[in-house]
Structure formats: C-alpha cells, structure tokens
Design a protein around this motif. Structure first.
Motif, PDB file in Angstrom:
ATOM      1  N   SER A   1      29.600  80.506  93.751  1.00  0.00           N
ATOM      2  CA  SER A   1      29.987  80.955  95.089  1.00  0.00           C
ATOM      3  C   SER A   1      31.327  80.361  95.509  1.00  0.00           C
ATOM      4  O   SER A   1      31.875  79.475  94.851  1.00  0.00           O
ATOM      5  CB  SER A   1      28.910  80.561  96.100  1.00  0.00           C
ATOM      6  OG  SER A   1      28.784  79.156  96.148  1.00  0.00           O
ATOM      7  N   ALA A   2      31.851  80.870  96.616  1.00  0.00           N
ATOM      8  CA  ALA A   2      33.135  80.392  97.131  1.00  0.00           C
ATOM      9  C   ALA A   2      33.042  78.916  97.504  1.00  0.00           C
ATOM     10  O   ALA A   2      31.960  78.393  97.810  1.00  0.00           O
ATOM     11  CB  ALA A   2      33.541  81.221  98.344  1.00  0.00           C
ATOM     12  N   TYR A   3      34.189  78.251  97.477  1.00  0.00           N
ATOM     13  CA  TYR A   3      34.212  76.819  97.786  1.00  0.00           C
ATOM     14  C   TYR A   3      35.312  76.526  98.802  1.00  0.00           C
ATOM     15  O   TYR A   3      36.273  77.286  98.970  1.00  0.00           O
ATOM     16  CB  TYR A   3      34.417  75.993  96.510  1.00  0.00           C
ATOM     17  CG  TYR A   3      35.663  76.357  95.728  1.00  0.00           C
ATOM     18  CD1 TYR A   3      36.891  75.757  96.000  1.00  0.00           C
ATOM     19  CD2 TYR A   3      35.607  77.308  94.713  1.00  0.00           C
ATOM     20  CE1 TYR A   3      38.031  76.092  95.284  1.00  0.00           C
ATOM     21  CE2 TYR A   3      36.739  77.660  93.998  1.00  0.00           C
ATOM     22  CZ  TYR A   3      37.949  77.041  94.276  1.00  0.00           C
ATOM     23  OH  TYR A   3      39.076  77.380  93.580  1.00  0.00           O
ATOM     24  N   THR A   4      35.159  75.413  99.495  1.00  0.00           N
ATOM     25  CA  THR A   4      36.136  74.956 100.490  1.00  0.00           C
ATOM     26  C   THR A   4      36.384  73.458 100.289  1.00  0.00           C
ATOM     27  O   THR A   4      35.767  72.825  99.429  1.00  0.00           O
ATOM     28  CB  THR A   4      35.617  75.196 101.916  1.00  0.00           C
ATOM     29  OG1 THR A   4      34.373  74.503 102.076  1.00  0.00           O
ATOM     30  CG2 THR A   4      35.431  76.679 102.192  1.00  0.00           C
ATOM     31  N   ASN A   5      37.288  72.922 101.119  1.00  0.00           N
ATOM     32  CA  ASN A   5      37.573  71.475 101.120  1.00  0.00           C
ATOM     33  C   ASN A   5      37.952  70.956  99.731  1.00  0.00           C
ATOM     34  O   ASN A   5      37.580  69.852  99.330  1.00  0.00           O
ATOM     35  CB  ASN A   5      36.369  70.672 101.645  1.00  0.00           C
ATOM     36  CG  ASN A   5      35.986  71.067 103.052  1.00  0.00           C
ATOM     37  OD1 ASN A   5      36.849  71.371 103.873  1.00  0.00           O
ATOM     38  ND2 ASN A   5      34.691  71.089 103.330  1.00  0.00           N
ATOM     39  N   TYR A   6      38.715  71.771  99.020  1.00  0.00           N
ATOM     40  CA  TYR A   6      39.045  71.397  97.637  1.00  0.00           C
ATOM     41  C   TYR A   6      40.115  70.302  97.612  1.00  0.00           C
ATOM     42  O   TYR A   6      41.099  70.346  98.364  1.00  0.00           O
ATOM     43  CB  TYR A   6      39.544  72.612  96.848  1.00  0.00           C
ATOM     44  CG  TYR A   6      39.853  72.259  95.411  1.00  0.00           C
ATOM     45  CD1 TYR A   6      38.864  72.313  94.439  1.00  0.00           C
ATOM     46  CD2 TYR A   6      41.123  71.829  95.036  1.00  0.00           C
ATOM     47  CE1 TYR A   6      39.129  71.960  93.126  1.00  0.00           C
ATOM     48  CE2 TYR A   6      41.392  71.475  93.729  1.00  0.00           C
ATOM     49  CZ  TYR A   6      40.400  71.535  92.771  1.00  0.00           C
ATOM     50  OH  TYR A   6      40.663  71.178  91.477  1.00  0.00           O
ATOM     51  N   HIS A   7      39.942  69.356  96.713  1.00  0.00           N
ATOM     52  CA  HIS A   7      40.934  68.289  96.511  1.00  0.00           C
ATOM     53  C   HIS A   7      40.813  67.772  95.084  1.00  0.00           C
ATOM     54  O   HIS A   7      39.698  67.560  94.584  1.00  0.00           O
ATOM     55  CB  HIS A   7      40.678  67.139  97.489  1.00  0.00           C
ATOM     56  CG  HIS A   7      41.631  65.983  97.334  1.00  0.00           C
ATOM     57  ND1 HIS A   7      42.853  65.938  97.961  1.00  0.00           N
ATOM     58  CD2 HIS A   7      41.533  64.824  96.617  1.00  0.00           C
ATOM     59  CE1 HIS A   7      43.478  64.809  97.651  1.00  0.00           C
ATOM     60  NE2 HIS A   7      42.701  64.124  96.835  1.00  0.00           N
ATOM     61  N   ARG A   8      41.939  67.602  94.438  1.00  0.00           N
ATOM     62  CA  ARG A   8      41.941  66.921  93.127  1.00  0.00           C
ATOM     63  C   ARG A   8      43.117  65.966  93.091  1.00  0.00           C
ATOM     64  O   ARG A   8      44.162  66.202  93.690  1.00  0.00           O
ATOM     65  CB  ARG A   8      41.999  67.905  91.954  1.00  0.00           C
ATOM     66  CG  ARG A   8      43.279  68.706  91.826  1.00  0.00           C
ATOM     67  CD  ARG A   8      43.173  69.723  90.689  1.00  0.00           C
ATOM     68  NE  ARG A   8      44.311  70.635  90.725  1.00  0.00           N
ATOM     69  CZ  ARG A   8      45.370  70.557  89.888  1.00  0.00           C
ATOM     70  NH1 ARG A   8      45.405  69.642  88.953  1.00  0.00           N
ATOM     71  NH2 ARG A   8      46.364  71.421  90.013  1.00  0.00           N
ATOM     72  N   GLU A   9      42.936  64.877  92.351  1.00  0.00           N
ATOM     73  CA  GLU A   9      43.949  63.841  92.334  1.00  0.00           C
ATOM     74  C   GLU A   9      43.898  63.047  91.038  1.00  0.00           C
ATOM     75  O   GLU A   9      42.851  62.951  90.385  1.00  0.00           O
ATOM     76  CB  GLU A   9      43.766  62.882  93.508  1.00  0.00           C
ATOM     77  CG  GLU A   9      42.489  62.060  93.423  1.00  0.00           C
ATOM     78  CD  GLU A   9      42.305  61.116  94.594  1.00  0.00           C
ATOM     79  OE1 GLU A   9      42.725  61.474  95.716  1.00  0.00           O
ATOM     80  OE2 GLU A   9      41.732  60.019  94.388  1.00  0.00           O
TER      81      GLU A   9
END
Length: 800
Positions: free
Chosen positions: A159-167
């Motif tokens: 499903s769709a996702y939100t609040n994405y962050h990668r570092e």
C-alpha cells in the motif's frame, strides 16, 4: 606474503584548555533524503553508463565488504560487493621483443624524428597478449572488479506510504529507512561490521506481526542461489579469462525473527507476520593476495563461522562493537566551517541549490567527512586497497575494469590517509605494492633488461605490471616511482621506523630500475627518462606529427627526482651507507629538472611543444608541486609561479572538468596558497562531478574525486611538506570562521585550530615524541619545542 602491520601510537588528543567553554556539538553529519532510490529500475549492462538510481543508493562498507542500500519500500534492493570479486587470473604479458627497439626509439627522439619514433614505439613498447582488454577486461585474463550481486527484499505490504525518510549517518556508519504504511511505522537499520565481518539488517514495526517479506539473492551471471542448513546461499565462480573457472565465492544469509514464521524454500527466505526480523549476511572468496597463485582462502568455512559468531550476539552488541571500531577512525577529525545554525535540507536539494549559490559550508563539511567515511569503508588493515570505484560496483564490466590506475588515481585515493588521521588505512596500498614486486621484476628484466622492478599505468589483483596494449597511454613507466613515494610519506607522518625498514627493499628496487633506465641527453648531458609519455596527453611535434612519446617529459623527471630524494632520506634514517647511495645522489643531481617556457608556464615536455588539448584533464607535469615537494611557493617561488600559470591556463581552456582532475586542482592551488581558487575547484567538484548520493563522477562514477577532495580541503587548512607546519595556508574568504580538530602534520603531530574573521586564533599542537619543529602562519615562522604527548598552544598575533 607478509602483511604490513601498524606500529603507530593512537593518541587521545585534548583539544582545549579546561577553562575554555565547549561549544555544543552539532547534529551528526548525514546524507538524507525524503524519497527512495527505485529498486525496480534496471541496471544498464553497459559498464560505461552510470545507473541513476544506483547513484541515489547509499554506501556501506567494512573494508572488505560493500553494500548499496536503495531504501525502496515495496521492494528493497541492497546491492552487494566483496573486495576481491575479480574475474581473470595471473597472466604473462611481458613483451620480450620490446627491448631491441628502445635504443633506436631514443635515437629517433633525440634527433627529432617523432613520427617514426612514435610508430616504432606503438608497435613495440606494448604488452604481449590482450592486456586490459582496452578497459573491458571482464572476459580476458586481466579481469575486472565486479558486482557480488543483489539482495532483494520483497515486502508483502504494497500500500501507499507516507513520512518517508532515509539517511546515511556518518557518525555511526548506519543506513536508516523509516516510513508509515496503513498506520504502522516501519524502520530499517543496516550496517556492515568490521569486528564481526557481517552485514546486519534489522526490520522493525511499532505494531506486532507486521513484518512479512520474501528475500532472495542473485547476480547477472555465474551464480546459483539455494537453501541449505537453514541458510540462503549464493555461490559460483568467475571466468579466469582463459576458458576456465577462476575465483570462487560464496554469500550466506541467515534470518532471525521475533515471533511469526520464517522458512527457507528453494532460493528464497520467507518471513510471515513477525514483530521484528534481523538478517545476517557474510561473503568471501578464495582469493589471497599472495603471488603467484593468489588462491587459498577458506571462504566456505569463513562465511559459515562469521554467521555462527554473529548469531551468538544481540543486535545491540553487534552494533556497539561496529560503532566503537568505526568511530576509532572517524572521530579523530572534525571540521566546522558553518557559522550559523544548519537549516535541515535534504542532501539532493542541497546539492541542487549549491549549483546556483556555490555557497554552503555545511555541504562542504559533509563532502570532507564523506571522503573520510568512504576510505574507512573501503580500506582497512588487511584488506585490498580501494580501487577506482572504492569497493562499490553494480556491473559485470565496470569502467576501466574497476582496477588500480597508477598514473594518478590509486595514489589520489590515499592522499587523505595521512593528513586526515587515517594512517592505518594506507597499509593496504603497501601490501598491494609489495605483492607487485615479483612480477614487476620480471617485467623490468624481460621488457627493459633492467634491474629492480617496474609498474606501468594499470594493475589488478593478479600482479599485472606490463605496459598497456597501446603505448600512447600504456608506456607510462612512472607508476612504480609514483607509488613508491607513498612509502616516505607514510613514514614522514607516522615516524614508524619498522615500516620504513620493511619497505626499504621495495623502495630500493624501484630506484634500481630507474638507475638503469635513465640515459644521458646528448644535447644537455642531463639524465632523462624515455621513451615515455606525459600521462595520456598529446603534443604536436616539430615534424608536424601528433605524438605522446618523448624523452624526459616533466612528469617522469619529477617522480624520479622524488623517488631518489625519498630513497636518500630513507637510507639516512635507517643508517644505511654504501657507495650505491652516492651513485643515486649523483644521478639525482644530474636529472633534467623543471623548465619554464617562453610564456612563463612550467613545461610539460623537454621542448616547448604545442598541446593538442590545452585543457587536458591530466596535470602530470605539476607532480612536483603536489603531491611531490620539489616545487614550493616558499623554496622555489619562480617555479611555483610558473606552475600557477600552467594551472590557470589549463582551466581557461576547459581543464579540471572531470571529478578527479578538479579534486587535484584543489590540492594544487592549496599548495600555491590560493584558497579562493582551491575553493573554486571544490565548487567544480560539487556542481559538475557529484552524484545524488555524493559519489564522485569522472564521469562515469569514480571514487577518486571524493578522496582527492577531502585531501584538498585538508591541504587548504594545514601543510607540512616544506619543512615548517603551516597553519591555514590557503583559507578561502568563504570560510572566515571555523575550527578543525585532529589533522595530522609530518612528524606524527596532531593539530587543532580555530579561526575567526579569516585569522587564526590559536593552534593546539601535540607530538607523539619529543621534537623541535618550526611552525608558520602569515609568513612568519617560529621554532618551538614539543614534549611527548603534551599540548603546545600556539596563539596567533593578529595585531599587525
């Protein structure tokens, strides 16, 4: 082969007096993004074309193993590398027909018959066989550094996702990915551990039973993936370039789930409704850096033992050991040139803004420490040295075979090792260098009938020392001399006498070759090298022909001068005194030296030839300025001014455009004391030759730009090659206020500095051993005495 070990004391450096207030530490330096790299994007099989999504993924490495984490949500891709993943095999490429033509070539060149000399050189002064395969050596004996393959993690939730962050957090060398799906917060943490020799990837969610995925491993060719003993295994053998199997490899993957179900089925590991999952991956090959066979590592049992050992520890224990070992290197140096509070901006956005403003000290800080991070990740004691791509490659055929180019590139990889306090990471280069001596001795004897050993512009993990398959670039005999200059540099910074004693035969062997190779110029009586090239550059000869071949090009003369100087220095340190040393000193004093042309530029060739490409990317005739020390703005100001004119001319004609070339210019202008032009070259690297994930670009991708840029920034702040330790020798106007801690000067001296309004406030200096030194700032010098492991605080007098 005996590996070089470190005999260098690691010092705890107290950086300020107790009465001074400590500024609060800034947040960790990070590369971070609010979008994933797309795992579904297909890699182009053409090794000379970069893959945009791969250049958005984030690198991890422990020296021998590398990973590129995409961070995609429905399908995660972690592209894998192992340091010795090379096709090919040892091969005899020395050309016994070469020697007979050398005297005739010299005669033609001395008489000005360049066209005929070039034709004869091109037909005789080349390797036997296929050489590097013209930079496409995956299927020939020279071989190619290749991808280990990919780990694919196919998540059940789509499903769709939100609040994405990668570092990528440079402080602890961890890639973290987080996002929200269907009201569940997911997190991934991935790191590559040197102490435990595994990659660890943990998948968590803030609600139970939400981790479900299937995972497999594959590579484009020569692999088989299967389940065995509750592990997923990928194994195979690479072609040796002679129609047979060569290097053998294995990758093992083990999963551990908290609750839920986990099973191995065929070529997949399947996880269902777990609360948390940790994956452990270990990889190895049967390669050993031990000529002439290069075989013998027990890779099957090594990978098995690594997994078993990791399973006895918790995630927190594995992470703590990884972090402590990594930070032992990374934390030695800090740089702060950001005067204001850092505005949180995603790295890709920051890079785009920089192209407009060319003003972001935080990005420049990040680039500096990223270069250190990448070297820590691709070169550790006991590993192979970092190659053209560090340790990261996603192709079967990598550009230029992902090899070791010795006409600038592998040397640039290690310029930062000493100055940015990473001396131990230099050792893999010396292990490779030592391993090349036996084959280099054969090449010297067969190709040139000379003593000693020789190396040309390319080498690999199989001991290749022959010329290239084309003399226009492959007749660079200066590779051995250039690499050997790193020996004295390492000693100068560490004062490790045992290291110098161990490497002295290698240094002498290189000297032996050039003592036989040099001939007297009949016009000047000076000793010159040749036939030789000035790496990859072309001139128009007086007879109208285009040529690369001449006698006594400036680059050869300069690297040989530096080699002889280093040999005499090492002999003195070790108390070696025999008649041969006097012979070398006499030869050094009779070398044809740097010359200034009619236009005021430093000459690249022995005569004032017209360049075919005035903006050529190589600036090899300025080796004497950097990384050599034959030319300096203090001791030889006239030659330094001529070098500056050469640099300015190259840039005015389009030079310095490739990543590594612009990085070299940072170092060159720093040596000239021109901080603003050094900063301009740094801007060129960041605006024209830096990918989304901050990898350097030639293009295609090459790691040397990253390493060279870090070295250049260090060179702008501290220099010690000309005798005195010089503070802020090339500080640009754009960095008026800042501080740096932990840089190294020659003498095993650690330096902290702080400056404001473009002027040094103070420098804290500490030596591993008691010694007398000279420091310099603003043109003024001062002699000081240093006690062992005690801080001397130098306070600048800015009253004038």
């Amino acid at each position: 082969m005996k590996q070089i070990t470190l005999a260098l004391s690691i010092l705890l450096f107290i950086t300020s007096c107790s009465s001074e207030k400590k500024a609060p530490e800034k947040d960790h330096l990070k590369l971070w993004y609010d979008e994933p790299a797309l795992a579904t994007a297909k890699d182009d099989p053409n090794g000379w074309k970069d893959d945009a999504e791969w250049l958005r993924s984030l690198p991890l490495g422990n020296g021998s193993f590398g990973a590129m984490v995409f961070g995609d949500v429905p399908l995660e891709r972690i592209q894998l590398n192992e340091e010795s993943m090379w096709s090919g095999s040892p091969d005899d490429n020395d050309n016994p027909e070469a020697f007979a033509a050398q005297a005739k070539i010299r005669e033609l060149l001395f008489n000005g018959n360049y066209k005929e000399a070039t034709e004869l050189t091109n037909s005789t002064q080349i390797c036997k066989g296929e050489g590097s395969g013209h930079g496409n050596g995956a299927e020939v004996p020279f071989g190619c550094f290749q991808t280990l393959g990919d780990l694919w993690i196919n998540n059940t939730e789509k499903s769709a996702y939100t609040n994405y962050h990668r570092e990528l957090d440079l402080d602890d060398a961890v890639v973290r990915v987080s996002f929200t799906q269907n009201g569940v917060n997911y997190k991934r943490e991935i790191f590559t551990s040197y102490p435990d020799q595994v990659m660890v990837a943990r998948f968590t969610a803030d609600k139970p039973g939400k981790i479900s995925f299937s995972t497999t491993m594959d590579r484009p060719e020569n692999s088989k993936t299967f389940s065995e003993s509750n592990q997923l295994i990928m194994a195979g053998a690479l072609p040796n370039g002679k129609g047979e199997d060569g290097l053998e490899y294995m990758v093992r993957l083990k999963g551990v789930a908290k609750n839920g179900a986990l099973e191995y089925v065929g070529d997949s590991l399947i996880v269902k409704k777990a609360d948390e999952v940790t994956l452990f991956l270990s990889a190895s090959t049967d390669y050993v850096l031990d000529p002439p066979n290069y075989k013998g590592r027990d890779y099957i049992n090594i990978t098995k033992a690594n997994i078993q050992k990791a399973l006895t520890k918790s995630f927190d224990e594995l992470f703590a050991a990884h972090k402590e070992e990594y930070q032992n290197y990374y934390k030695r140096v800090s740089l702060d040139i950001t005067p204001e509070e850092i505005v949180p901006i995603a790295t890709d956005t920051r890079l785009e803004k920089y192209k407009e403003t060319k003003n972001d000290p935080h990005l420049e800080e990040l680039m500096f420490q990223y270069g250190r991070y990448l070297l820590i990740s691709s070169s550790r004691p006991g590993t192979l040295p970092a190659n053209l791509q560090g340790i990261w490659a996603n192709k079967i055929q990598t550009p230029w075979n992902g090899d070791y180019h010795t006409d600038i590139n592998v040397q640039m990889n290690y310029w930062q090792a000493e100055s940015t306090n990473l001396s131990e990471l230099h050792l893999p280069l010396f292990n490779l260098l030592t391993s090349l001596v036996p084959s280099g001795e054969r090449t010297a004897a067969v190709q040139y009938h000379n003593r000693g050993w020789v190396l040309h512009p390319i080498t690999n993990v199989w001991g290749y020392t022959s010329p290239g398959e084309s003399a226009s670039w492959g007749m660079h005999t200066g590779g051995g001399a250039w690499l050997s200059t790193h020996i004295a540099e390492h000693y100068a910074f560490t004062k490790d006498k045992d290291f110098l004693k161990q490497m002295y035969p290698v240094l002498k062997g290189s000297v032996d070759f050039y003592m036989d190779w040099l001939v007297e110029d009949p016009k000047t009586g000076k000793l010159v090298s040749g036939p030789a090239v000035s790496p990859e550059n072309t001139f128009i000869a007086p007879d109208g022909s285009r040529s690369q071949i001449s006698m006594g090009p400036a680059h050869d003369q300069q690297v040989i001068w530096q080699l002889f100087t280093d040999f005499l220095y090492a002999s003195e340190i070790l108390g070696i005194g025999d008649p041969y040393i006097q012979e070398v000193e006499e030869a050094k004093n009779n070398l044809a030296g740097p010359q200034i042309g009619g236009d005021g530029r430093l000459m690249e060739w022995a005569e004032e030839f017209e360049e075919v490409e005035p903006g050529h990317r190589h600036i090899s005739h300025l080796f004497a300025l950097h990384p050599g020390n034959q030319i300096s703005r203090i001791e030889t100001p006239t030659l330094a001014e001529a070098a500056k004119k050469s640099l300015d001319y190259r840039i005015a004609n389009g030079g310095g455009g490739t990543g590594w070339s612009a990085a070299w210019l940072i170092n060159q202008y720093a040596r000239l004391g021109d901080g603003d032009k050094a900063k301009s070259s740094l801007e060129t690297v960041l605006t024209k030759s830096t990918a989304n994930n901050m990898f350097g670009l030639h293009p295609p991708f090459q790691m040397d730009a990253n390493f060279g840029t870090t070295a250049g920034i260090a060179e702008m702040l501290l220099q010690s090659h000309a005798g005195a330790i010089e503070f802020l020798p090339a500080l640009p106007k754009a960095w008026p206020t800042g501080s740096v801690k932990g840089l190294k000067a020659r003498g095993n001296i650690t330096v902290d500095m702080k400056w404001e309004k473009g002027q040094l406030l103070y420098a804290n200096i500490m030596a591993a051993k008691e010694q007398e030194i000279t420091v310099s700032y603003g043109g003024l010098k001062k002699a000081i005495s240093l006690k062992e492991n005690e801080i001397y605080k130098f306070v600048a007098d800015n009253s004038n």
